[in-house]
Design a protein around this motif. Structure first.
Motif, PDB file in Angstrom:
ATOM      1  N   VAL B 266       0.851  -1.206   0.000  1.00 43.78           N
ATOM      2  CA  VAL B 266       0.000   0.000   0.000  1.00 43.78           C
ATOM      3  C   VAL B 266       0.874   1.239   0.000  1.00 43.78           C
ATOM      4  CG1 VAL B 266      -1.982   1.101   1.074  1.00 43.78           C
ATOM      5  CG2 VAL B 266      -1.400  -1.250   1.690  1.00 43.78           C
ATOM      6  N   ILE B 267       0.670   2.099  -0.959  1.00 40.10           N
ATOM      7  CA  ILE B 267       1.409   3.358  -0.980  1.00 40.10           C
ATOM      8  C   ILE B 267       0.434   4.527  -0.817  1.00 40.10           C
ATOM      9  CG2 ILE B 267       3.179   2.327  -2.458  1.00 40.10           C
ATOM     10  CD1 ILE B 267       2.083   4.121  -4.726  1.00 40.10           C
ATOM     11  N   VAL B 268       0.983   5.718  -0.626  1.00 42.41           N
ATOM     12  CA  VAL B 268       0.167   6.908  -0.368  1.00 42.41           C
ATOM     13  C   VAL B 268       0.474   7.974  -1.413  1.00 42.41           C
ATOM     14  CG1 VAL B 268      -0.142   8.834   1.260  1.00 42.41           C
ATOM     15  CG2 VAL B 268      -0.082   6.478   2.103  1.00 42.41           C
ATOM     16  N   ASP B 269      -0.558   8.645  -1.879  1.00 44.44           N
ATOM     17  CA  ASP B 269      -0.394   9.772  -2.801  1.00 44.44           C
ATOM     18  C   ASP B 269      -0.789  11.047  -2.063  1.00 44.44           C
ATOM     19  OD1 ASP B 269      -0.798  11.817  -4.612  1.00 44.44           O
ATOM     20  OD2 ASP B 269      -1.783  10.581  -6.113  1.00 44.44           O
ATOM     21  N   PRO B 270       0.178  11.728  -1.442  1.00 42.79           N
ATOM     22  CA  PRO B 270      -0.171  12.921  -0.662  1.00 42.79           C
ATOM     23  C   PRO B 270      -0.543  14.099  -1.548  1.00 42.79           C
ATOM     24  CG  PRO B 270       2.221  12.614  -0.676  1.00 42.79           C
ATOM     25  CD  PRO B 270       1.622  11.436  -1.397  1.00 42.79           C
ATOM     26  N   SER B 271      -0.123  14.084  -2.802  1.00 44.97           N
ATOM     27  CA  SER B 271      -0.396  15.231  -3.684  1.00 44.97           C
ATOM     28  C   SER B 271      -1.890  15.337  -3.977  1.00 44.97           C
ATOM     29  CB  SER B 271       0.378  15.084  -4.999  1.00 44.97           C
ATOM     30  OG  SER B 271       1.747  14.810  -4.746  1.00 44.97           O
ATOM     31  N   HIS B 272      -2.497  14.218  -4.402  1.00 46.63           N
ATOM     32  CA  HIS B 272      -3.931  14.268  -4.689  1.00 46.63           C
ATOM     33  C   HIS B 272      -4.757  14.359  -3.407  1.00 46.63           C
ATOM     34  CE1 HIS B 272      -2.836  13.048  -8.754  1.00 46.63           C
ATOM     35  NE2 HIS B 272      -3.984  13.566  -9.098  1.00 46.63           N
ATOM     36  N   ALA B 273      -4.275  13.747  -2.349  1.00 45.68           N
ATOM     37  CA  ALA B 273      -5.028  13.791  -1.100  1.00 45.68           C
ATOM     38  C   ALA B 273      -5.205  15.229  -0.645  1.00 45.68           C
ATOM     39  CB  ALA B 273      -4.320  12.973  -0.033  1.00 45.68           C
ATOM     40  N   ALA B 274      -4.102  15.992  -0.655  1.00 41.41           N
ATOM     41  CA  ALA B 274      -4.152  17.348  -0.110  1.00 41.41           C
ATOM     42  C   ALA B 274      -4.583  18.367  -1.146  1.00 41.41           C
ATOM     43  CB  ALA B 274      -2.780  17.718   0.444  1.00 41.41           C
ATOM     44  N   GLY B 275      -4.057  18.227  -2.359  1.00 43.54           N
ATOM     45  CA  GLY B 275      -4.355  19.232  -3.375  1.00 43.54           C
ATOM     46  C   GLY B 275      -3.587  20.528  -3.181  1.00 43.54           C
ATOM     47  N   LEU B 276      -2.657  20.543  -2.226  1.00 46.28           N
ATOM     48  CA  LEU B 276      -1.899  21.757  -1.904  1.00 46.28           C
ATOM     49  C   LEU B 276      -0.435  21.364  -1.697  1.00 46.28           C
ATOM     50  CD1 LEU B 276      -4.425  23.149   0.699  1.00 46.28           C
ATOM     51  CD2 LEU B 276      -3.878  24.247  -1.476  1.00 46.28           C
ATOM     52  N   TRP B 277       0.459  21.989  -2.453  1.00 45.85           N
ATOM     53  CA  TRP B 277       1.870  21.580  -2.433  1.00 45.85           C
ATOM     54  C   TRP B 277       2.511  21.638  -1.049  1.00 45.85           C
ATOM     55  CZ3 TRP B 277       5.549  25.006  -0.803  1.00 45.85           C
ATOM     56  CH2 TRP B 277       5.178  26.348  -0.753  1.00 45.85           C
ATOM     57  N   TRP B 278       2.119  22.609  -0.230  1.00 41.13           N
ATOM     58  CA  TRP B 278       2.792  22.746   1.065  1.00 41.13           C
ATOM     59  C   TRP B 278       2.363  21.676   2.067  1.00 41.13           C
ATOM     60  CZ3 TRP B 278      -0.733  24.018   4.877  1.00 41.13           C
ATOM     61  CH2 TRP B 278      -1.918  24.654   4.461  1.00 41.13           C
ATOM     62  N   LEU B 279       1.396  20.865   1.709  1.00 39.92           N
ATOM     63  CA  LEU B 279       1.007  19.753   2.590  1.00 39.92           C
ATOM     64  C   LEU B 279       1.701  18.447   2.190  1.00 39.92           C
ATOM     65  CD1 LEU B 279      -2.814  20.407   3.085  1.00 39.92           C
ATOM     66  CD2 LEU B 279      -1.042  20.417   4.855  1.00 39.92           C
ATOM     67  N   VAL B 280       2.334  18.415   1.029  1.00 38.58           N
ATOM     68  CA  VAL B 280       2.913  17.161   0.543  1.00 38.58           C
ATOM     69  C   VAL B 280       3.985  16.622   1.495  1.00 38.58           C
ATOM     70  CG1 VAL B 280       4.288  16.131  -1.322  1.00 38.58           C
ATOM     71  CG2 VAL B 280       2.335  17.616  -1.871  1.00 38.58           C
ATOM     72  N   GLU B 281       4.840  17.515   1.944  1.00 37.78           N
ATOM     73  CA  GLU B 281       5.952  17.079   2.791  1.00 37.78           C
ATOM     74  C   GLU B 281       5.478  16.483   4.128  1.00 37.78           C
ATOM     75  OE1 GLU B 281       9.296  19.701   2.694  1.00 37.78           O
ATOM     76  OE2 GLU B 281      10.026  18.978   4.652  1.00 37.78           O
ATOM     77  N   PRO B 282       4.675  17.204   4.916  1.00 42.63           N
ATOM     78  CA  PRO B 282       4.241  16.580   6.177  1.00 42.63           C
ATOM     79  C   PRO B 282       3.423  15.306   5.962  1.00 42.63           C
ATOM     80  CG  PRO B 282       3.150  18.736   5.818  1.00 42.63           C
ATOM     81  CD  PRO B 282       4.249  18.622   4.820  1.00 42.63           C
ATOM     82  N   LEU B 283       2.609  15.260   4.938  1.00 45.25           N
ATOM     83  CA  LEU B 283       1.803  14.052   4.723  1.00 45.25           C
ATOM     84  C   LEU B 283       2.680  12.887   4.251  1.00 45.25           C
ATOM     85  CD1 LEU B 283      -1.492  15.430   3.103  1.00 45.25           C
ATOM     86  CD2 LEU B 283      -0.997  14.916   5.514  1.00 45.25           C
ATOM     87  N   ALA B 284       3.702  13.173   3.480  1.00 45.57           N
ATOM     88  CA  ALA B 284       4.614  12.109   3.041  1.00 45.57           C
ATOM     89  C   ALA B 284       5.306  11.495   4.256  1.00 45.57           C
ATOM     90  CB  ALA B 284       5.644  12.675   2.063  1.00 45.57           C
ATOM     91  N   LYS B 285       5.725  12.345   5.188  1.00 47.81           N
ATOM     92  CA  LYS B 285       6.373  11.823   6.406  1.00 47.81           C
ATOM     93  C   LYS B 285       5.389  11.008   7.240  1.00 47.81           C
ATOM     94  CE  LYS B 285       9.742  15.558   7.044  1.00 47.81           C
ATOM     95  NZ  LYS B 285      10.060  16.682   7.971  1.00 47.81           N
TER      96      LYS B 285
END
Lengths: 337, 337, 337, 337
Positions: B266-285
């Motif tokens: 199972v992998i995660v796609d934080p980009s589509h989940a958030a829709g906002l670039w500044w959330l990608v980093e914390p969600l990826a972690k």
């Protein structure tokens, strides 16, 4: 379209955005307050991709003033769309009832149900031949044979038929054999299929996706219409919410909202919305009262042995009494039924 | 499976249900209280269609004791599935990163991004050639040409490629040219497409539908696996809720839940989940910390001019620094990265 | 209640659970299949705390056979509850209309609206004196003075009054001055307030919380009834979903569901559900058609200058024409109006 | 604030709106396109009630440029809020752990758990004395006696205590005895209670309502702060969605969003979010990775016999090992723990 800029956007970036908008043929009205700085775009904004603009880190917000759908928009087509299928009419002041079993199971089943709903006053026969099921191990429908059985039932009753198309590869067969082609809720976002049925001239019954907003629903209709097929009937069938007493939550408000913003006919499927047979009758009446153009109802002669959706199917006798109530209401609602 | 009967069910109906269950090869353990009457079914219950049973008006409730998926079920396949693509491995103790732009736009764009993410340590290159867009008037991708450009980028960097398939008619081309075939969220319920990719042997990256439950998500994987293709990678990309600050709500809990009930990666796609670039980093972690097997991240060299999803794309430099943070975390999480 | 045990539960743990259940006065029917092991509990299970049982790591699932509410349950009280307030009756075959402005603003405003709705046939006057507002900076109501103005309007028209209580400290004043005490959606889970109004004998109009399930809604009524006050009127006012064209999504199906499971009267508030004045009329008709016991409608003589909720208020003339349509429908629905 | 007028608004109405806005002290920048007509308001717009404006039938849309919260807004208070309680600090670079049982059950229970979590490194002891329960028939807590037992546990361990307040009438007792006063999710919209705790100077732990948007959550904090109490700690505990494998859906994205828009500390409650003990550990780590300021975790020495929430409680040994993992992660995340 209105562009709200972030506070403290450098002059250089402001110029860049201005130039880009002007190069796309828009004039700009600038407006600047203590707390905001915004551009109102004048002229044809259809060349502007809102997503691309929002990707600009200096753009705080983007406000659309117009709806993103054109062909489905009542603004550009104020009259109700009226769809004719054989002797039946859908939309305008008509109240159309589509009824039948979830799945076609046998010649005996489909013809006997067809006869009963015909007697009760239904306008169309529904029945699934290709079934989208959550489990690959559940009954997937009689496939091509199901279509043949529907044709027999049509022959015997005169009722035109409605059935679901799941695959672009089957379009030709459906054009030949089916009167209204249904696109199911699970395929509302299947754009390749939408484009495919946009290129034919059969009426399309498009069901709302279970998590689709009203705007996305109208955009799915737009996909079909943009390819040339303007005969789209919309069908509200419930949306997914936290409430799970019912299978879905019937979004009854969607009917008057869609009728205000679009000229397309809108019908209601109380069977899938509720998932429980004893809710079909009150929800069907609510649909009539709220201004829907018709209903799609699951009727089965033996729900306990139905191959699918028995839990939400009503028997012919109950369907008959519901039709009588609806006919009485139709007079108050100024609907032809 | 447990059948709870309605109070006051006539003896005749009880017998009917009993006989039916026995004819399907199940033994019945009857249990009767003051307020309930139930049958516990013993033996192989896979021949029983729960929907049909629930349609029986005397059946109050039906309780499944086992999950409805088999091939995706960890119960019958306790070891983690490990998927190999060229030199890369997905699942097991590996942490795999797929990165690249939302859409392939030009040779220059895709190759330069590919080089940068390769340097930063990405394992796969993603890029959309066929794009599912809400509006028929938005950019729909470079189509076949996009695939060709991805192949060039692969040639130059060695990164295997991941791209989305929308139509059953294109499967053959994808099998030839693509390393992992993505099925997008909008097509998770497109069962005809799922069956089609179940008949090939390329790994499938299956995204969760925006209103799909975890169980439905696993059932969609089951559709693919039941046709013979067991190389399925699941991707959580956010679900639709009332909260609309973010484009979707990342269901972070789904990762450990799926890993407990299924053996698939199972992998995660934080980009589509958030829709906002500044959330990608914390969600990826967060995805790394919660136990995901990898990430799919949108990276663009010029987000403000991206043809799609610029708002949620990060630049190569930020991707590089994120990869460094993830590598540090990977040690604590016992992941190979 | 049925307890499903995890596969491989040690005999010792099974004994422990058995003993505990028996010590609570229940008999146990054991049922064991290849894939499950379960206990059906016979006897009075009300002493069993389901949460505590589920905390046992050997308990896989717990299935309630009966609803958790007793006093609100139609099973134990098959007749419709009929609530009398002065000369008005709510429930049974009556269709009751409560109308008035969102907020009481002035003597002139409330009395003139009261007169107009009285003429149109409304049964009760509503008006907020204490207003729950999302922002602490918005108008919070005229507070005590608002109650006084409602009393003047009642004196002039004879209409009994309905207004919202927010604080346990104000109960006494409300008992003296108000005819039906409203508990708002935001306080549906405020159990201290529910208990407080459970100890008085005024009728309570309880609104459904915006994310409350139907069962939780009935449990909130149960909180009031368990303290001794059985005069509870339920009000469906829309739930929160992903669809935000409307302020909330009116859960029209909740009406027949609640009427099947409970004997309490249920009314609909189309104004708060939709948040848009032009949806009030179709939704009000749908509520009548679906079987509601009445309506609560916001009416304002000057919506554009209303201190709150102007966007969803209709004017007296429109209210009057709606009442005429409803009276026609009432005949078909067998409702006294 | 930007006002978008409906097309074809009569000149007279335009003047009325203009005059009203100017009388409220705003200047107006007018902007007119082919398809829109808008006013950008310059100056202090805080006197304008957006709802009232939207009630004007000629106003198509209203766009807020600024957030509706002021005291909770990072724009006006760029530094992180740091809250001190005895020797503990919450916010800034600290990572604070609050742990303990759902309910206080006995002196022995609460003191032994307190000792164990103290040893593992927890900063605060939690325990419910007044319990908001869905059913009036469930255990409602030890009430006042529960507070006394918490005080004993504090005396023995030095851990300051956190417990939930449900009624305005109990504020004084809580001010005397409790170190951080919790407002539960069910009372997030209980504005009378929020105002009450806004008038004291104890730190308030405010939980997000189960269907509250991030903005509404911050507005609830604003209610407290507007009365004078700026010591508010926010707690994300999951929101209600269609996914019901987990009790709620942890909105992990809310943490970085809130930290960007507000200066208040934000912690995560993985126990209530998941409702399942085996999800607590991965979600706690995800909370650390995403940037939360701390955690609130349910720990019980005997979950199977807990009077409430046993299903989501972890045992002290597991809590200890989780704390060790978090301490390792804290170094990477630059948090003091």
């Amino acid at each position: 379209m209105i562009i709200v800029l972030r506070q403290g956007t450098p002059e250089k970036e402001i110029e860049k955005i201005k130039n880009k908008m002007e190069s796309l043929g828009c004039q700009i009205h600038e407006s600047k307050g203590e707390n905001y700085h915004l551009f109102g775009l004048v002229g044809d904004t259809t060349n502007i991709d809102p997503e691309q603009l929002q990707a600009n880190r200096y753009v705080e917000k983007l406000i659309r003033v117009q709806e993103p759908y054109k062909m489905a928009n009542r603004l550009f087509h104020p009259e109700d769309t009226l769809i004719s299928v054989e002797n039946e009419k859908i939309g305008g002041g008509n109240f159309t009832v589509i009824a039948g079993p979830c799945s076609v199971e046998s010649e005996e089943q489909i013809t006997s149900i067809a006869k009963e709903i015909k007697l009760a006053g239904a306008n169309f026969l529904r029945g699934g031949a290709f079934k989208p099921r959550t489990s690959p191990y559940s009954f997937q429908g009689l496939l091509g044979e199901g279509i043949e059985l529907l044709k027999i039932a049509k022959e015997k009753t005169g009722l035109p038929i409605v059935t679901e198309l799941m695959s672009p590869g089957m379009v030709e067969k459906f054009v030949d054999d089916v009167d209204i082609i249904q696109i199911g809720a699970r395929n509302m976002h299947n754009y390749d299929l939408l484009k495919e049925v946009g290129r034919i001239d059969k009426p399309i019954l498009l069901k709302r996706g279970m998590a689709a907003t009203i705007e996305e629903f109208l955009m799915a209709a737009e996909y079909i219409m943009a390819e040339g097929n303007e005969n789209v009937i919309l069908c509200e069938r419930g949306i997914r919410t936290f409430e799970n007493f019912t299978r879905n939550t019937l979004d009854i408000s969607a009917i008057p909202v869609i009728k205000k913003y679009s000229h397309l006919p809108v019908i209601v499927d109380p069977s899938h919305a509720a998932g429980l047979w004893w809710l079909v009758e009150p929800l069907a009446k609510a649909a009539m009262a709220v201004g829907a153009d018709g209903l799609m109802i699951e009727v089965h002669n033996d729900p306990a042995n139905a191959k699918s959706d028995g839990q939400q199917s009503i028997k012919p006798a109950r369907f008959n009494s519901l039709m009588n109530s609806l006919k009485e209401m139709a007079i108050l609602q100024d609907k032809v039924m």
